[in-house]
Design a protein around this motif. Structure first.
Motif, PDB file in Angstrom:
ATOM      1  N   ASP A 155      42.095  41.051  23.876  1.00  0.00           N
ATOM      2  CA  ASP A 155      40.916  41.901  24.040  1.00  0.00           C
ATOM      3  C   ASP A 155      41.240  43.220  24.722  1.00  0.00           C
ATOM      4  OD1 ASP A 155      41.517  40.941  26.551  1.00  0.00           O
ATOM      5  OD2 ASP A 155      39.541  40.067  26.949  1.00  0.00           O
ATOM      6  N   GLY A 156      42.515  43.434  25.079  1.00  0.00           N
ATOM      7  CA  GLY A 156      42.928  44.664  25.739  1.00  0.00           C
ATOM      8  C   GLY A 156      42.801  44.631  27.250  1.00  0.00           C
ATOM      9  N   ALA A 157      42.174  43.598  27.797  1.00  0.00           N
ATOM     10  CA  ALA A 157      42.037  43.483  29.249  1.00  0.00           C
ATOM     11  C   ALA A 157      43.304  42.882  29.853  1.00  0.00           C
ATOM     12  CB  ALA A 157      40.828  42.623  29.603  1.00  0.00           C
ATOM     13  N   MET A 158      43.496  43.107  31.146  1.00  0.00           N
ATOM     14  CA  MET A 158      44.589  42.472  31.874  1.00  0.00           C
ATOM     15  C   MET A 158      44.013  41.264  32.606  1.00  0.00           C
ATOM     16  SD  MET A 158      47.215  44.030  34.755  1.00  0.00           S
ATOM     17  CE  MET A 158      47.895  45.223  33.598  1.00  0.00           C
ATOM     18  N   TRP A 159      44.577  40.106  32.322  1.00  0.00           N
ATOM     19  CA  TRP A 159      44.165  38.863  32.953  1.00  0.00           C
ATOM     20  C   TRP A 159      45.198  38.536  34.037  1.00  0.00           C
ATOM     21  CZ3 TRP A 159      40.376  35.311  30.467  1.00  0.00           C
ATOM     22  CH2 TRP A 159      39.711  35.914  29.378  1.00  0.00           C
ATOM     23  N   VAL A 160      44.709  38.194  35.222  1.00  0.00           N
ATOM     24  CA  VAL A 160      45.593  38.004  36.363  1.00  0.00           C
ATOM     25  C   VAL A 160      45.342  36.636  36.982  1.00  0.00           C
ATOM     26  CG1 VAL A 160      46.439  38.980  38.522  1.00  0.00           C
ATOM     27  CG2 VAL A 160      45.427  40.492  36.796  1.00  0.00           C
ATOM     28  N   ALA A 161      46.378  35.815  37.040  1.00  0.00           N
ATOM     29  CA  ALA A 161      46.310  34.500  37.670  1.00  0.00           C
ATOM     30  C   ALA A 161      46.674  34.647  39.132  1.00  0.00           C
ATOM     31  CB  ALA A 161      47.286  33.548  36.980  1.00  0.00           C
ATOM     32  N   THR A 162      45.833  34.134  40.041  1.00  0.00           N
ATOM     33  CA  THR A 162      46.111  34.290  41.472  1.00  0.00           C
ATOM     34  C   THR A 162      46.074  32.946  42.198  1.00  0.00           C
ATOM     35  OG1 THR A 162      43.835  34.599  42.305  1.00  0.00           O
ATOM     36  CG2 THR A 162      44.934  36.527  41.359  1.00  0.00           C
ATOM     37  N   GLY A 163      46.796  32.892  43.320  1.00  0.00           N
ATOM     38  CA  GLY A 163      46.771  31.724  44.186  1.00  0.00           C
ATOM     39  C   GLY A 163      45.765  31.900  45.304  1.00  0.00           C
ATOM     40  N   ASP A 164      45.372  30.786  45.935  1.00  0.00           N
ATOM     41  CA  ASP A 164      44.345  30.837  46.989  1.00  0.00           C
ATOM     42  C   ASP A 164      44.912  31.104  48.370  1.00  0.00           C
ATOM     43  OD1 ASP A 164      45.521  28.440  47.755  1.00  0.00           O
ATOM     44  OD2 ASP A 164      43.759  27.201  47.363  1.00  0.00           O
ATOM     45  N   ILE A 165      46.219  31.356  48.471  1.00  0.00           N
ATOM     46  CA  ILE A 165      47.007  31.568  49.695  1.00  0.00           C
ATOM     47  C   ILE A 165      46.776  30.473  50.735  1.00  0.00           C
ATOM     48  CG2 ILE A 165      47.137  34.058  49.291  1.00  0.00           C
ATOM     49  CD1 ILE A 165      45.346  34.311  51.902  1.00  0.00           C
ATOM     50  N   ALA A 166      46.405  29.284  50.273  1.00  0.00           N
ATOM     51  CA  ALA A 166      46.215  28.117  51.144  1.00  0.00           C
ATOM     52  C   ALA A 166      45.166  28.372  52.224  1.00  0.00           C
ATOM     53  CB  ALA A 166      47.541  27.683  51.764  1.00  0.00           C
ATOM     54  N   GLN A 167      44.113  29.060  51.844  1.00  0.00           N
ATOM     55  CA  GLN A 167      42.965  29.243  52.728  1.00  0.00           C
ATOM     56  C   GLN A 167      41.737  28.651  52.049  1.00  0.00           C
ATOM     57  OE1 GLN A 167      42.491  33.226  54.232  1.00  0.00           O
ATOM     58  NE2 GLN A 167      44.506  33.224  55.204  1.00  0.00           N
ATOM     59  N   PRO A 171      38.854  29.858  47.212  1.00  0.00           N
ATOM     60  CA  PRO A 171      38.601  29.542  45.805  1.00  0.00           C
ATOM     61  C   PRO A 171      37.145  29.646  45.381  1.00  0.00           C
ATOM     62  CG  PRO A 171      40.116  27.947  46.760  1.00  0.00           C
ATOM     63  CD  PRO A 171      39.589  28.764  47.888  1.00  0.00           C
ATOM     64  N   GLN A 172      36.207  29.270  46.268  1.00  0.00           N
ATOM     65  CA  GLN A 172      34.790  29.284  45.915  1.00  0.00           C
ATOM     66  C   GLN A 172      34.095  30.594  46.273  1.00  0.00           C
ATOM     67  OE1 GLN A 172      33.128  26.954  44.135  1.00  0.00           O
ATOM     68  NE2 GLN A 172      35.046  25.811  43.919  1.00  0.00           N
ATOM     69  N   ASP A 173      34.794  31.495  46.930  1.00  0.00           N
ATOM     70  CA  ASP A 173      34.217  32.777  47.338  1.00  0.00           C
ATOM     71  C   ASP A 173      34.505  33.805  46.249  1.00  0.00           C
ATOM     72  OD1 ASP A 173      33.410  35.138  48.468  1.00  0.00           O
ATOM     73  OD2 ASP A 173      34.752  35.027  50.216  1.00  0.00           O
ATOM     74  N   ARG A 174      33.494  34.158  45.479  1.00  0.00           N
ATOM     75  CA  ARG A 174      33.711  35.054  44.347  1.00  0.00           C
ATOM     76  C   ARG A 174      33.934  36.508  44.776  1.00  0.00           C
ATOM     77  NH1 ARG A 174      29.206  32.228  41.408  1.00  0.00           N
ATOM     78  NH2 ARG A 174      28.040  34.183  41.572  1.00  0.00           N
ATOM     79  N   ALA A 175      33.754  36.799  46.053  1.00  0.00           N
ATOM     80  CA  ALA A 175      34.077  38.131  46.560  1.00  0.00           C
ATOM     81  C   ALA A 175      35.524  38.208  47.034  1.00  0.00           C
ATOM     82  CB  ALA A 175      33.139  38.518  47.698  1.00  0.00           C
ATOM     83  N   ASN A 176      36.238  37.107  46.952  1.00  0.00           N
ATOM     84  CA  ASN A 176      37.639  37.035  47.347  1.00  0.00           C
ATOM     85  C   ASN A 176      38.470  36.843  46.078  1.00  0.00           C
ATOM     86  OD1 ASN A 176      40.184  35.487  48.159  1.00  0.00           O
ATOM     87  ND2 ASN A 176      39.390  36.071  50.161  1.00  0.00           N
ATOM     88  N   LEU A 177      39.586  37.550  45.965  1.00  0.00           N
ATOM     89  CA  LEU A 177      40.371  37.547  44.720  1.00  0.00           C
ATOM     90  C   LEU A 177      41.393  36.414  44.662  1.00  0.00           C
ATOM     91  CD1 LEU A 177      40.920  41.394  44.332  1.00  0.00           C
ATOM     92  CD2 LEU A 177      39.225  39.948  43.200  1.00  0.00           C
ATOM     93  N   GLY A 178      41.461  35.556  45.690  1.00  0.00           N
ATOM     94  CA  GLY A 178      42.406  34.451  45.688  1.00  0.00           C
ATOM     95  C   GLY A 178      41.842  33.205  45.031  1.00  0.00           C
ATOM     96  N   GLY A 179      42.701  32.465  44.317  1.00  0.00           N
ATOM     97  CA  GLY A 179      42.258  31.247  43.646  1.00  0.00           C
ATOM     98  C   GLY A 179      41.360  31.546  42.462  1.00  0.00           C
ATOM     99  N   LYS A 180      41.747  32.569  41.701  1.00  0.00           N
ATOM    100  CA  LYS A 180      40.908  33.044  40.607  1.00  0.00           C
ATOM    101  C   LYS A 180      41.738  33.318  39.355  1.00  0.00           C
ATOM    102  CE  LYS A 180      37.339  33.623  43.486  1.00  0.00           C
ATOM    103  NZ  LYS A 180      38.008  33.265  44.745  1.00  0.00           N
ATOM    104  N   VAL A 181      41.034  33.476  38.249  1.00  0.00           N
ATOM    105  CA  VAL A 181      41.555  34.201  37.102  1.00  0.00           C
ATOM    106  C   VAL A 181      40.727  35.477  37.023  1.00  0.00           C
ATOM    107  CG1 VAL A 181      41.813  34.287  34.596  1.00  0.00           C
ATOM    108  CG2 VAL A 181      42.373  32.189  35.844  1.00  0.00           C
ATOM    109  N   LEU A 182      41.411  36.624  37.148  1.00  0.00           N
ATOM    110  CA  LEU A 182      40.756  37.922  37.106  1.00  0.00           C
ATOM    111  C   LEU A 182      40.893  38.513  35.709  1.00  0.00           C
ATOM    112  CD1 LEU A 182      42.240  39.410  40.421  1.00  0.00           C
ATOM    113  CD2 LEU A 182      40.209  37.958  40.149  1.00  0.00           C
ATOM    114  N   ARG A 183      39.941  39.341  35.364  1.00  0.00           N
ATOM    115  CA  ARG A 183      39.998  40.079  34.094  1.00  0.00           C
ATOM    116  C   ARG A 183      39.632  41.517  34.418  1.00  0.00           C
ATOM    117  NH1 ARG A 183      36.133  41.261  30.128  1.00  0.00           N
ATOM    118  NH2 ARG A 183      36.996  41.597  28.030  1.00  0.00           N
ATOM    119  N   ILE A 184      40.636  42.408  34.318  1.00  0.00           N
ATOM    120  CA  ILE A 184      40.445  43.767  34.787  1.00  0.00           C
ATOM    121  C   ILE A 184      40.839  44.780  33.714  1.00  0.00           C
ATOM    122  CG2 ILE A 184      40.811  43.110  37.199  1.00  0.00           C
ATOM    123  CD1 ILE A 184      43.622  44.323  37.007  1.00  0.00           C
ATOM    124  N   ASP A 185      40.391  46.005  33.914  1.00  0.00           N
ATOM    125  CA  ASP A 185      40.800  47.120  33.057  1.00  0.00           C
ATOM    126  C   ASP A 185      42.237  47.492  33.418  1.00  0.00           C
ATOM    127  OD1 ASP A 185      41.287  49.936  32.299  1.00  0.00           O
ATOM    128  OD2 ASP A 185      39.168  49.930  31.690  1.00  0.00           O
TER     129      ASP A 185
END
Length: 369
Positions: A155-167, A171-185
């Motif tokens: 789709d042309g987007a950059m998908w980024v796999a991230t770790g939760d840094i053991a905090q 993972p459940q905080d959507r304002a935090n970028l850890g423990g996520k799959v991101l989709r960015i420009d």
């Protein structure tokens, strides 16, 4: 070839009759025909990721903050300023993706403050920083769970796999970028159009595609479909392969709803009791874990490397993305040690890296499975 399937919480032989989660007993995987492993180059240190350049070179990142170019078996260091990379524990220089123009690449690495995506321009064997694409991803001072791997989607987007840094809360905080799959420009680093939370007033939440992950090691896209899969480290049990859904919660919550201040790894990888709508994995390793790593589609199968397991896992999927069976090529079963990177090359071969620390290799796998 050894055939394996996930059944409940146990990894068992595919010839057994125990059904996998979902109730369908998978068939035994066929034996490979003529698989060949070529050692393309060696001498790497913790080779973390790789990408392909238009001239046939392979770009390889090493966790100790070095980048190498491989062409015709020759390994050449790339002259690039990576003095801000902090190499510690599992952290350092990690994932990389080559842009479609073949001149830029974006790498992910730890600094003293964060984990960030940085875009470089490559000219010959010299790379110059273009911009910080995305900063502020959380970082652990020990480097733990610093997984970060970018991939460009169809789709042309950059998908980024991230770790939760053991905090536990990440993972459940959507304002935090850890423990996520991101989709960015890939040009701005902002949330890509069409993201599930694009109307959010929080810029980080607008970048989130899925959440509730532990330590995602990679995202891969199934050819000729709209399916995206992630590969993820479990704690002492349950590595997961997940079929990604926009806005999906994958159920990892070591904070137990914020009631625990530490990092409680006894909770389920997908906690359906706390989150009844959490997305179950399409495959789970059970016990023991394999420490699965990067995924690539190759010859119609989902190929995933394993670090602790020192093997390559080949998943046969049905049209809906459900795992039918899992097989292990003997040629890569505990023959090269820990396997980390996996990307399908423009020549149709599967390229892998070992990650044993010193003397690591770039491998090329050809044949049919």
């Amino acid at each position: 070839m050894r055939a394996l399937v996930a059944a409940g919480l146990v990894l068992v032989l595919a010839s057994c009759s125990t059904p996998e989660p979902g109730g369908n007993a998978p068939s035994k995987a066929p034996a490979p025909q003529g698989l060949a492993v070529e050692e393309v180059a060696g001498g790497f240190q913790h080779a973390w990721d790789l990408g392909f350049l238009p001239d046939g070179s392979v770009l390889v990142t090493e966790r100790p903050a070095t980048v190498k170019l491989v062409k015709d078996g020759r390994v050449t260091p790339v002259d690039v300023d990576l003095t801000d990379v902090q190499v510690r524990g599992e952290g350092g220089l990690m994932g990389v993706v080559v842009h479609p123009d073949g001149q830029r690449f974006t790498a992910c690495y730890n600094t003293a403050r964060d984990v960030r995506l940085v875009t470089f321009r490559l000219e010959g064997t010299k790379a110059t920083k273009v911009k910080d694409l995305l900063t502020g991803m959380p970082s652990n001072s020990s480097g733990r769970h610093s997984g970060c791997r970018p991939t460009l989607g169809p789709d042309g987007a950059m998908w980024v796999a991230t770790g939760d840094i053991a905090q536990g809360r990440n993972p459940q905080d959507r304002a935090n970028l850890g423990g996520k799959v991101l989709r960015i420009d890939p040009e701005t680093g902002e949330g890509a159009k069409g993201n599930p939370f694009e109307s959010s007033g929080n810029a980080n939440e607008r970048r989130v595609y899925s959440y509730g992950h532990r330590n995602v090691q990679g995202v891969v896209f199934r050819p000729d479909s709209d399916q995206a899969f992630s590969s993820e480290h479990g704690p002492s049990v349950d590595d997961e392969v997940n079929l990604l859904k926009a806005g999906g919660n994958y159920g990892w919550d070591p904070s137990q709803g914020g009631t625990q201040g530490g990092y409680d790894e006894s909770v389920p990888m997908t906690d359906l009791q706390r989150f009844p709508d959490a997305v179950p994995a399409v495959w789970s390793s059970g016990s023991p874990t394999e420490a699965i790593c990067q995924a690539a589609f190759w010859n119609g199968k989902l190929a995933i490397t394993a670090l602790k397991g020192s093997k390559l896992l080949l998943f046969t999927l049905d049209d809906a993305g459900k795992v039918q069976n899992v097989s292990v090529p003997e040629e890569l079963d505990d023959k090269y040690g820990r396997l980390r990177a996996a990307r399908t090359g423009p020549d149709g071969a599967l390229y892998l890296t070992t990650s044993n620390g010193t003397g690591d290799k770039l491998l090329k796998l050809t044949g049919t499975v």
